[in-house]
Design a protein around this motif. Structure first.
Motif, mmCIF file in Angstrom:
data_model
loop_
_atom_site.group_PDB
_atom_site.id
_atom_site.type_symbol
_atom_site.label_atom_id
_atom_site.label_comp_id
_atom_site.label_asym_id
_atom_site.label_seq_id
_atom_site.Cartn_x
_atom_site.Cartn_y
_atom_site.Cartn_z
ATOM 1 N N LYS A 3 0.904 -0.996 0.096
ATOM 2 C CA LYS A 3 -0.064 -0.211 0.220
ATOM 3 C C LYS A 3 0.756 1.669 -0.313
ATOM 4 C CE LYS A 3 -3.979 2.154 2.366
ATOM 5 N NZ LYS A 3 -5.191 1.622 3.316
ATOM 6 N N LEU A 4 1.978 1.116 1.022
ATOM 7 C CA LEU A 4 2.356 2.223 1.020
ATOM 8 C C LEU A 4 3.534 2.418 -0.712
ATOM 9 C CD1 LEU A 4 4.661 4.515 2.306
ATOM 10 C CD2 LEU A 4 6.113 2.780 3.099
ATOM 11 N N LYS A 5 3.913 1.334 -0.760
ATOM 12 C CA LYS A 5 4.816 1.686 -2.379
ATOM 13 C C LYS A 5 4.005 2.181 -3.431
ATOM 14 C CE LYS A 5 7.795 -2.146 -2.221
ATOM 15 N NZ LYS A 5 8.131 -3.813 -2.634
ATOM 16 N N SER A 11 1.308 9.310 -5.972
ATOM 17 C CA SER A 11 2.060 11.080 -5.786
ATOM 18 C C SER A 11 3.073 11.617 -6.431
ATOM 19 C CB SER A 11 2.426 10.788 -4.298
ATOM 20 O OG SER A 11 1.545 10.410 -2.851
ATOM 21 N N LEU A 12 4.409 10.153 -7.354
ATOM 22 C CA LEU A 12 4.827 10.600 -8.221
ATOM 23 C C LEU A 12 4.540 10.433 -9.164
ATOM 24 C CD1 LEU A 12 7.677 8.383 -7.544
ATOM 25 C CD2 LEU A 12 7.618 10.736 -7.166
ATOM 26 N N ILE A 13 3.203 10.246 -9.961
ATOM 27 C CA ILE A 13 2.516 9.996 -10.875
ATOM 28 C C ILE A 13 1.115 11.710 -11.539
ATOM 29 C CG2 ILE A 13 0.687 9.096 -12.253
ATOM 30 C CD1 ILE A 13 1.924 6.945 -11.652
ATOM 31 N N PHE A 15 2.672 14.431 -9.609
ATOM 32 C CA PHE A 15 3.575 15.335 -9.257
ATOM 33 C C PHE A 15 3.367 15.727 -11.092
ATOM 34 C CE2 PHE A 15 7.666 17.129 -9.342
ATOM 35 C CZ PHE A 15 7.603 18.176 -7.973
ATOM 36 N N GLU A 16 3.628 14.204 -11.544
ATOM 37 C CA GLU A 16 4.678 14.615 -12.870
ATOM 38 C C GLU A 16 3.345 15.246 -13.428
ATOM 39 O OE1 GLU A 16 5.935 10.606 -14.082
ATOM 40 O OE2 GLU A 16 7.028 10.585 -12.676
ATOM 41 N N LYS A 17 2.366 15.057 -13.455
ATOM 42 C CA LYS A 17 0.981 15.181 -14.044
ATOM 43 C C LYS A 17 1.384 16.877 -14.128
ATOM 44 C CE LYS A 17 -1.360 11.141 -15.071
ATOM 45 N NZ LYS A 17 -3.096 10.577 -14.603
ATOM 46 N N ALA A 18 0.755 17.202 -12.769
ATOM 47 C CA ALA A 18 0.243 18.693 -12.303
ATOM 48 C C ALA A 18 1.966 19.455 -12.779
ATOM 49 C CB ALA A 18 0.812 18.716 -10.449
ATOM 50 N N ILE A 19 2.952 19.346 -12.581
ATOM 51 C CA ILE A 19 4.130 20.208 -12.636
ATOM 52 C C ILE A 19 5.623 19.881 -13.995
ATOM 53 C CG2 ILE A 19 6.172 21.083 -11.872
ATOM 54 C CD1 ILE A 19 5.145 20.591 -8.986
ATOM 55 N N PRO A 20 5.230 19.894 -15.104
ATOM 56 C CA PRO A 20 5.489 19.416 -16.627
ATOM 57 C C PRO A 20 7.546 19.760 -15.655
ATOM 58 C CG PRO A 20 4.863 21.747 -16.848
ATOM 59 C CD PRO A 20 4.555 21.321 -14.959
ATOM 60 N N ASP A 21 8.015 18.535 -16.156
ATOM 61 C CA ASP A 21 9.617 18.361 -15.712
ATOM 62 C C ASP A 21 9.835 19.352 -17.230
ATOM 63 O OD1 ASP A 21 9.542 15.935 -15.718
ATOM 64 O OD2 ASP A 21 9.585 14.606 -17.069
ATOM 65 N N ASN A 22 9.857 20.231 -17.502
ATOM 66 C CA ASN A 22 10.677 20.992 -18.078
ATOM 67 C C ASN A 22 10.680 22.276 -17.539
ATOM 68 O OD1 ASN A 22 8.201 21.953 -18.750
ATOM 69 N ND2 ASN A 22 8.051 23.051 -20.808
ATOM 70 N N LEU A 23 10.028 22.722 -16.804
ATOM 71 C CA LEU A 23 9.308 23.618 -15.720
ATOM 72 C C LEU A 23 10.528 23.167 -14.555
ATOM 73 C CD1 LEU A 23 7.648 25.901 -14.622
ATOM 74 C CD2 LEU A 23 6.753 24.480 -13.300
ATOM 75 N N VAL A 24 10.083 22.153 -14.183
ATOM 76 C CA VAL A 24 11.309 21.276 -12.791
ATOM 77 C C VAL A 24 12.994 21.756 -13.623
ATOM 78 C CG1 VAL A 24 11.903 19.339 -11.766
ATOM 79 C CG2 VAL A 24 9.373 20.025 -11.946
ATOM 80 N N ARG A 25 13.180 21.555 -14.608
ATOM 81 C CA ARG A 25 14.557 21.248 -14.992
ATOM 82 C C ARG A 25 14.931 22.664 -15.101
ATOM 83 N NH1 ARG A 25 18.546 18.929 -17.769
ATOM 84 N NH2 ARG A 25 17.789 17.251 -18.727
ATOM 85 N N ASN A 26 13.961 23.583 -15.660
ATOM 86 C CA ASN A 26 14.538 25.042 -15.342
ATOM 87 C C ASN A 26 14.519 25.860 -14.642
ATOM 88 O OD1 ASN A 26 14.386 25.316 -18.448
ATOM 89 N ND2 ASN A 26 12.329 26.283 -18.824
ATOM 90 N N GLN A 27 13.782 25.521 -13.524
ATOM 91 C CA GLN A 27 14.002 26.098 -11.881
ATOM 92 C C GLN A 27 14.999 25.744 -11.361
ATOM 93 O OE1 GLN A 27 11.677 28.298 -10.478
ATOM 94 N NE2 GLN A 27 13.177 28.202 -8.830
#
Length: 135
Positions: A3-5, A11-13, A15-27
């Motif tokens: 259940k924890l896994k 949660s990771l999925i 997070f990836e949907k909410a914040i695009p990779d390129n935005l994180v990379r740029n930050q």
């Protein structure tokens, strides 16, 4: 634990949907993270892990072969097979261990391992298997 896994994975999925990779990379780049340097560090870490894993596997294979060869020798000594007994005597003489081991039939498995551990274990196993099949 499952259940924890699942919760972490979800949660990771999300997070990836909410914040695009390129935005994180740029930050991260704006904060001074050097992606090339991080990539090199990751590559070195992966190489180190692969080397350790390969070393562990090789060590385990060697230990297994040593165990198998010592068992064959113990069995051959018990059965009194001539070729393995002669080979063991040859190893004892070349290792200059004759004063320590005067009676082959009294050797423990650990003593056999000590005698054969620096030898070509594959050849020893093949020779012992051939000898035991011939009897």
């Amino acid at each position: 634990m499952d259940k924890l896994k699942k919760t972490i994975k979800d949660s990771l999925i999300n997070f990836e949907k909410a914040i695009p990779d390129n935005l994180v990379r740029n930050q991260l780049e704006a904060e001074g993270v050097n992606f090339e340097e991080q990539s090199l560090l990751q590559d070195k870490f992966i190489k180190r892990l692969k080397f350790k894993l390969k070393s562990k596997i090789t060590s385990e294979k060697h230990d297994n072969m040593l165990e198998k060869a010592s068992n064959y020798f113990k069995d051959a000594l018990y059965k009194g097979l001539d070729k393995p007994v002669a080979y063991m005597n040859k190893l004892i003489k070349t290792n200059q261990l004759q004063t320590q081991f005067s009676r082959l039939d009294k050797l423990s498995e650990e003593q056999i391992k000590d005698i054969i551990k620096d030898q070509n274990l594959i050849e020893i196993i093949e020779m012992l298997e051939k000898e035991s099949k011939g009897q």
